[in-house]
Design a protein around this motif. Sequence first.
Motif, PDB file in Angstrom:
ATOM      1  N   TRP A 169      27.726  29.141  40.843  1.00  0.00           N
ATOM      2  CA  TRP A 169      26.381  29.713  41.050  1.00  0.00           C
ATOM      3  C   TRP A 169      26.475  31.002  41.857  1.00  0.00           C
ATOM      4  CZ3 TRP A 169      22.692  31.476  44.230  1.00  0.00           C
ATOM      5  CH2 TRP A 169      21.361  31.371  43.841  1.00  0.00           C
ATOM      6  N   LEU A 170      27.202  30.935  42.977  1.00  0.00           N
ATOM      7  CA  LEU A 170      27.273  32.096  43.856  1.00  0.00           C
ATOM      8  C   LEU A 170      27.989  33.272  43.203  1.00  0.00           C
ATOM      9  CD1 LEU A 170      28.064  30.317  47.251  1.00  0.00           C
ATOM     10  CD2 LEU A 170      25.938  31.483  46.609  1.00  0.00           C
ATOM     11  N   ARG A 171      28.899  32.997  42.282  1.00  0.00           N
ATOM     12  CA  ARG A 171      29.641  34.076  41.637  1.00  0.00           C
ATOM     13  C   ARG A 171      28.824  34.786  40.571  1.00  0.00           C
ATOM     14  NH1 ARG A 171      34.295  37.354  42.116  1.00  0.00           N
ATOM     15  NH2 ARG A 171      34.572  38.304  40.062  1.00  0.00           N
ATOM     16  N   ILE A 172      28.144  34.019  39.705  1.00  0.00           N
ATOM     17  CA  ILE A 172      27.529  34.669  38.534  1.00  0.00           C
ATOM     18  C   ILE A 172      26.009  34.791  38.600  1.00  0.00           C
ATOM     19  CG2 ILE A 172      29.434  33.941  37.074  1.00  0.00           C
ATOM     20  CD1 ILE A 172      27.641  31.846  35.830  1.00  0.00           C
ATOM     21  N   ILE A 173      25.330  33.878  39.296  1.00  0.00           N
ATOM     22  CA  ILE A 173      23.861  33.892  39.250  1.00  0.00           C
ATOM     23  C   ILE A 173      23.259  35.077  39.997  1.00  0.00           C
ATOM     24  CG2 ILE A 173      21.749  32.622  39.763  1.00  0.00           C
ATOM     25  CD1 ILE A 173      23.425  31.541  37.419  1.00  0.00           C
ATOM     26  N   PRO A 174      23.662  35.378  41.243  1.00  0.00           N
ATOM     27  CA  PRO A 174      23.046  36.535  41.910  1.00  0.00           C
ATOM     28  C   PRO A 174      23.208  37.836  41.124  1.00  0.00           C
ATOM     29  CG  PRO A 174      24.216  35.195  43.507  1.00  0.00           C
ATOM     30  CD  PRO A 174      24.586  34.667  42.148  1.00  0.00           C
ATOM     31  N   PHE A 175      24.400  38.056  40.560  1.00  0.00           N
ATOM     32  CA  PHE A 175      24.629  39.298  39.802  1.00  0.00           C
ATOM     33  C   PHE A 175      23.747  39.339  38.561  1.00  0.00           C
ATOM     34  CE2 PHE A 175      26.819  41.726  36.486  1.00  0.00           C
ATOM     35  CZ  PHE A 175      26.935  42.958  37.127  1.00  0.00           C
TER      36      PHE A 175
ATOM     37  N   LEU B  48      29.440  47.703  36.269  1.00  0.00           N
ATOM     38  CA  LEU B  48      29.980  46.679  37.159  1.00  0.00           C
ATOM     39  C   LEU B  48      30.250  45.360  36.439  1.00  0.00           C
ATOM     40  CD1 LEU B  48      27.835  47.180  40.396  1.00  0.00           C
ATOM     41  CD2 LEU B  48      30.254  47.725  40.081  1.00  0.00           C
ATOM     42  N   ALA B  49      29.470  45.069  35.395  1.00  0.00           N
ATOM     43  CA  ALA B  49      29.608  43.792  34.694  1.00  0.00           C
ATOM     44  C   ALA B  49      31.007  43.584  34.138  1.00  0.00           C
ATOM     45  CB  ALA B  49      28.576  43.711  33.566  1.00  0.00           C
ATOM     46  N   ILE B  50      31.645  44.644  33.699  1.00  0.00           N
ATOM     47  CA  ILE B  50      33.003  44.551  33.143  1.00  0.00           C
ATOM     48  C   ILE B  50      33.973  43.937  34.150  1.00  0.00           C
ATOM     49  CG2 ILE B  50      34.991  45.966  32.487  1.00  0.00           C
ATOM     50  CD1 ILE B  50      33.166  45.676  30.213  1.00  0.00           C
ATOM     51  N   PHE B  51      33.776  44.267  35.429  1.00  0.00           N
ATOM     52  CA  PHE B  51      34.721  43.828  36.457  1.00  0.00           C
ATOM     53  C   PHE B  51      34.302  42.528  37.135  1.00  0.00           C
ATOM     54  CE2 PHE B  51      34.671  48.475  36.206  1.00  0.00           C
ATOM     55  CZ  PHE B  51      35.994  48.717  35.886  1.00  0.00           C
ATOM     56  N   TRP B  52      33.015  42.193  37.088  1.00  0.00           N
ATOM     57  CA  TRP B  52      32.517  41.067  37.867  1.00  0.00           C
ATOM     58  C   TRP B  52      32.460  39.759  37.075  1.00  0.00           C
ATOM     59  CZ3 TRP B  52      32.271  40.489  42.866  1.00  0.00           C
ATOM     60  CH2 TRP B  52      31.549  39.422  43.400  1.00  0.00           C
ATOM     61  N   LEU B  53      32.114  39.815  35.805  1.00  0.00           N
ATOM     62  CA  LEU B  53      31.891  38.605  35.022  1.00  0.00           C
ATOM     63  C   LEU B  53      33.176  38.131  34.346  1.00  0.00           C
ATOM     64  CD1 LEU B  53      28.482  39.452  33.284  1.00  0.00           C
ATOM     65  CD2 LEU B  53      28.856  38.035  35.322  1.00  0.00           C
ATOM     66  N   ALA B  54      33.253  36.824  34.123  1.00  0.00           N
ATOM     67  CA  ALA B  54      34.307  36.222  33.293  1.00  0.00           C
ATOM     68  C   ALA B  54      33.654  35.700  32.029  1.00  0.00           C
ATOM     69  CB  ALA B  54      34.996  35.083  34.038  1.00  0.00           C
ATOM     70  N   ASP B  55      34.320  35.837  30.898  1.00  0.00           N
ATOM     71  CA  ASP B  55      33.721  35.406  29.635  1.00  0.00           C
ATOM     72  C   ASP B  55      33.508  33.905  29.562  1.00  0.00           C
ATOM     73  OD1 ASP B  55      33.420  37.924  28.518  1.00  0.00           O
ATOM     74  OD2 ASP B  55      35.444  37.936  27.694  1.00  0.00           O
ATOM     75  N   SER B  56      34.342  33.134  30.262  1.00  0.00           N
ATOM     76  CA  SER B  56      34.233  31.675  30.226  1.00  0.00           C
ATOM     77  C   SER B  56      34.990  31.106  31.413  1.00  0.00           C
ATOM     78  CB  SER B  56      34.839  31.142  28.926  1.00  0.00           C
ATOM     79  OG  SER B  56      36.257  31.279  28.943  1.00  0.00           O
ATOM     80  N   PRO B  57      34.839  29.808  31.696  1.00  0.00           N
ATOM     81  CA  PRO B  57      35.586  29.209  32.812  1.00  0.00           C
ATOM     82  C   PRO B  57      37.096  29.380  32.708  1.00  0.00           C
ATOM     83  CG  PRO B  57      33.802  27.762  32.154  1.00  0.00           C
ATOM     84  CD  PRO B  57      33.838  28.873  31.147  1.00  0.00           C
ATOM     85  N   THR B  58      37.639  29.439  31.487  1.00  0.00           N
ATOM     86  CA  THR B  58      39.092  29.584  31.351  1.00  0.00           C
ATOM     87  C   THR B  58      39.586  30.894  31.945  1.00  0.00           C
ATOM     88  OG1 THR B  58      38.823  30.543  29.146  1.00  0.00           O
ATOM     89  CG2 THR B  58      39.205  28.165  29.273  1.00  0.00           C
ATOM     90  N   GLN B  59      38.711  31.900  32.021  1.00  0.00           N
ATOM     91  CA  GLN B  59      39.114  33.214  32.532  1.00  0.00           C
ATOM     92  C   GLN B  59      38.649  33.453  33.969  1.00  0.00           C
ATOM     93  OE1 GLN B  59      37.502  35.944  29.692  1.00  0.00           O
ATOM     94  NE2 GLN B  59      38.773  35.220  28.014  1.00  0.00           N
ATOM     95  N   ALA B  60      38.068  32.437  34.590  1.00  0.00           N
ATOM     96  CA  ALA B  60      37.518  32.572  35.947  1.00  0.00           C
ATOM     97  C   ALA B  60      38.632  32.368  36.964  1.00  0.00           C
ATOM     98  CB  ALA B  60      36.399  31.566  36.156  1.00  0.00           C
TER      99      ALA B  60
END
Length: 451
Positions: A30-36, A209-221
């Motif tokens: 939640w803290l990683r992806i929801i605020p952004f 910024l999205a390119i650097f902040w988000l992961a496409d799926s949990p496998t890439q987190a």
Amino acid sequence: MMTPSPGAGTLAAPPALALEAEDAVYRKVWLRIIPFLFVCYVVSFLDRINIGFAQLQMKHDLGFSDAMYGLGAAVFYVGYVLCEIPSNMALARFGARRTFSRIMVLWGLASVGMMLVTDAAHFYTLRFLLGVFEAGFFPGIVLYLSYWFPARRRAAVMAIFFAGVAVAGVLGGLISGWIMRDMGGVMGMYGWQWMFAIEGAPAVVLGLLAIFWLADSPTQAHWLSAEERSFLMARQAQESTRTHHASAHSLAALKQALCHRQTYLFAFIYFALTCGSLTLNFWMPLMIRDFGIQDVVSISLYSVIPNAIGAVGLILIARHSDRRGERHGHFLACTTGGALALAALTLHPSSFAVSLGLLSVAAVLIFAALPIFWSLPPGLLPTQTAATGIAFISSVGITSGIVSPWLIGLVKTRTGNMDIALYILAGLLLLSGLTMWALIPRKPLDGSASR
């Protein structure tokens, strides 16, 4: 190169975790992806609805009628609907990072370009392009969140984003009126031109910024531990609707989605619901002016009240729905109450406080119905149709944005008020609630809900 499937894997059940540890994993996600994503969604909606504040000056400066302005608002949704499904199919194929980045950069440029409008043709063209570029952002978020959160947690998560709708209204009320009043004349530009320029630029920055902040799926987190990634992937595999196959971005998946009755029922419910929500988003400043407030900054500030109440209320209602594990009754109560509040506005109370109170009740209930609705389709649509099915529901439902602003503008131009339109909207809201209650099946959210 194809993005790894978010649900792919051989695990049949999640690794055993204590409830506290499971909560900690989802809190970390939640803290990683929801605020952004929340900030991105607020900016997207602000860029979509700031035209409602711009009309307080723009119509006069450019000589637009209510009907012309309503048509310009509606043209946005033509482009949006045409490109919604292709955009969500692109997300399923190429991943969230690149898709969200492309969407935000292009819509930000189009929003800034609104400052260059000089006539109706420019207005319609840029609104159409804004819809084309923003298409797929919201259904992409719905699909993306289904990669990370199970059904029983999703209404509260989705509520955060619909609170973003209300927050955009609050920011629009606080910022747009000030920009239009105090920036007017600076460098020879109108106040509404400055508003489009200032409010459109953040989307471009966030897109990069999205390119650097988000992961496409949990496998890439990589910000998760190996155990946490295994837990999330196995939990998704356990919930079959989150299992994401290569065919999910194909035309065959779209055809399969169109073969299911529930897809059309969800699309109709969303259409009826968004007719009401978009009315509040687009026409709220004008409704407040009709309550007797004339100053542009005062209108903007008063619009903060329904939006702020709506933001808090929808989160509380969505959390209550999650805790009770119940969707249909909550949705029916919200749509019925919202319909009654809109209908009551046609009585034209003599008290400004009463009118604003009714508008606030309508806002909180109609906005609260949205996250409850969107918690259901990912869990009820067939596995391989998730991406295309969600995009189809969103694109068909959002055609209300083509119909609603144009129709209300036409009604207001011909009758001088919005009463007839409000009666129609109230009827649609009631029908959406009854359709959900009677025709959408009830499904347990998941086995862990009872723990």
